[in-house]
Design a protein around this motif. Structure first.
Motif, PDB file in Angstrom:
ATOM      1  N   ASN A   1      -6.769   4.798   0.256  1.00  0.00           N
ATOM      2  CA  ASN A   1      -6.743   3.050  -0.451  1.00  0.00           C
ATOM      3  C   ASN A   1      -7.657   3.109  -1.958  1.00  0.00           C
ATOM      4  O   ASN A   1      -7.451   2.106  -2.966  1.00  0.00           O
TER       5      ASN A   1
ATOM      6  N   GLN B   1      -7.898   2.911  -6.255  1.00  0.00           N
ATOM      7  CA  GLN B   1      -8.356   1.940  -6.236  1.00  0.00           C
ATOM      8  C   GLN B   1      -9.742   2.211  -7.835  1.00  0.00           C
ATOM      9  O   GLN B   1      -9.461   1.147  -9.179  1.00  0.00           O
TER      10      GLN B   1
ATOM     11  N   SER C   1     -14.996  -2.716  -2.362  1.00  0.00           N
ATOM     12  CA  SER C   1     -14.185  -2.730  -0.899  1.00  0.00           C
ATOM     13  C   SER C   1     -15.504  -2.902   0.233  1.00  0.00           C
ATOM     14  O   SER C   1     -16.223  -2.947   0.040  1.00  0.00           O
TER      15      SER C   1
ATOM     16  N   GLY D   1       1.017  -0.387  -0.044  1.00  0.00           N
ATOM     17  CA  GLY D   1       0.025   0.456  -0.208  1.00  0.00           C
ATOM     18  C   GLY D   1       1.122   1.097  -0.423  1.00  0.00           C
ATOM     19  O   GLY D   1       0.388   2.174  -0.242  1.00  0.00           O
TER      20      GLY D   1
ATOM     21  N   SER E   1      -7.472  -3.002  -2.378  1.00  0.00           N
ATOM     22  CA  SER E   1      -7.951  -1.246  -0.865  1.00  0.00           C
ATOM     23  C   SER E   1      -9.091  -1.494  -0.406  1.00  0.00           C
ATOM     24  O   SER E   1      -9.505  -0.644  -1.627  1.00  0.00           O
TER      25      SER E   1
END
Length: 376
Positions: free
Chosen positions: A313, A317, A332, A120, A307
């Protein structure tokens, strides 16, 4: 690193055409942007609980698998000598993140954009590169990225009534695609009936069995019944990916699409057309771009979930999904956590998320939330 050397270094990706937008951005960038170096980092370990309405069911479900009831984003700010700051979730424990970051001080963010080993930590590098060039992250990867992407709502294997309530919450928030988990301790047929009773006809659902069904016979049993619900369109990982013989037996016999996590060697699945899509997590740099190119060439789309646990994040993505045609859906779970640690809302409309058009990621950390959930 000189402009010419930076551009030449990208050749290791083996996908020169795909890197044309980034080369163009580097050629147009001021020299000061390319001379920029990372000067220091700030790292905050956090512990974020589940969203309260699903917390009890989450705990009951994950107790079956002895999992934690919290997520632990490690939020990072990367500062440069040019006064820019990039943000992201390291997606690894704080000590490991700090050890890696120590070796990045003095380096250019541009030379780190495809480094899979960063996990990450690649996200703040892209945020810095976008801010330095004045471009959104998606424009670093594509000349004409999609302005919006399909983001997926997500639920674990909750009891049917809660599954229905969560599906309706997702629909009310603007989602039109829902990934649900199937587990032995809940009846997926009862869950499907509950969901389809409360959502609109254009709300689509796929079920992820994570190989719990285990056999061709059980897969057929469940899929044939789930296909009777008009909202259901796909099944993910009905049997273990290593059981190619089972996938060969299932090929062309199921009334729903079939997706599987992309294995180290995806070519048997691709050559024999054993699945309709691949699900992928990390790595997030070079490997993801190569996989997306493979997906584009073979018409085997990717459903991406690298992510999942924070808003920053998640937006990264989304930028990748907008830029890379091989990516069809982004996934997610931030909506089942108490906070996504992002200042801006992750706003959905009619099933789509609009990609921020500001330089970099285009979003910011919620400093108050980070302090609230910070552990070190």
């Amino acid at each position: 690193m000189r402009r010419r050397d930076l551009i030449r270094s990208f050749g290791a990706l083996g996908a020169s055409a795909a890197l044309a937008p980034l080369r163009k951005a580097l050629q147009a960038a001021p020299a000061s942007a390319l001379e920029m170096r990372i000067s220091r980092f700030e790292v905050a370990a956090t512990r974020v609980p589940m969203y309260e309405p699903v917390r009890e069911a989450w705990q009951a479900s994950y107790t079956q698998q002895q999992a934690d009831f919290y997520y632990h984003p490690t939020m990072v700010k990367g500062h440069t000598d040019a006064g820019l700051t990039g943000i992201g979730n390291a997606a690894m424990p704080k000590p490991r993140a700090e050890a890696i970051l120590k070796g990045l001080v003095g380096r250019s963010p541009f030379e780190l954009l495809f480094d899979d080993s960063l996990g990450g930590l690649i996200v703040p590098m892209y945020d810095l590169a976008g801010k330095a060039t004045g471009l959104p992250v998606a424009r670093l990867l594509a000349a004409n990225p999609k302005p919006r992407i399909v983001q997926t709502w997500w639920s674990h294997s909750w009891p049917p009534a809660l599954m229905a309530a969560e599906a309706r919450r997702g629909q009310d928030l603007g989602y039109r695609l829902h990934k649900v988990k199937a587990r032995p301790w809940q009846d997926p047929i009862e869950q499907a009936a509950a969901i389809c009773d409360v959502v609109a006809k254009d709300f689509r659902v796929w079920v992820d069995a994570n190989a719990w069904w285990g056999s061709v016979g059980r897969t057929r049993f469940f899929v044939e019944r789930l296909a009777k619900f008009h909202n259901y369109f796909a099944v993910e990982s009905p049997i273990p990916a290593r059981h190619l013989s089972g996938y060969r037996e299932l090929k062309g016999t199921l009334p729903l699409m079939v997706a599987e996590h992309m294995p180290a060697d995806p070519m048997p699945f691709i050559r024999e057309q054993l699945v309709d899509a691949f699900v992928i997590g990390g790595p997030m740099g070079r490997t993801l771009i190569q996989r997306a190119l493979t997906a584009e060439i073979t018409a085997m789309p990717l459903w991406v979930e690298h992510s999942i646990e924070d808003g920053i994040n998640q937006v990264f993505q989304a930028h990748q999904a907008a830029a890379l045609p091989g990516i069809q859906y982004a996934i997610s779970i931030t909506h089942v956590l108490a906070d996504d640690l992002m200042k801006e809302p992750f706003a959905m409309k009619d099933g789509f998320f609009e990609i921020p058009d500001k330089p970099g990621l285009g979003v910011s950390l919620d400093e108050d939330a980070i302090e609230k959930y910070r552990t070190s």
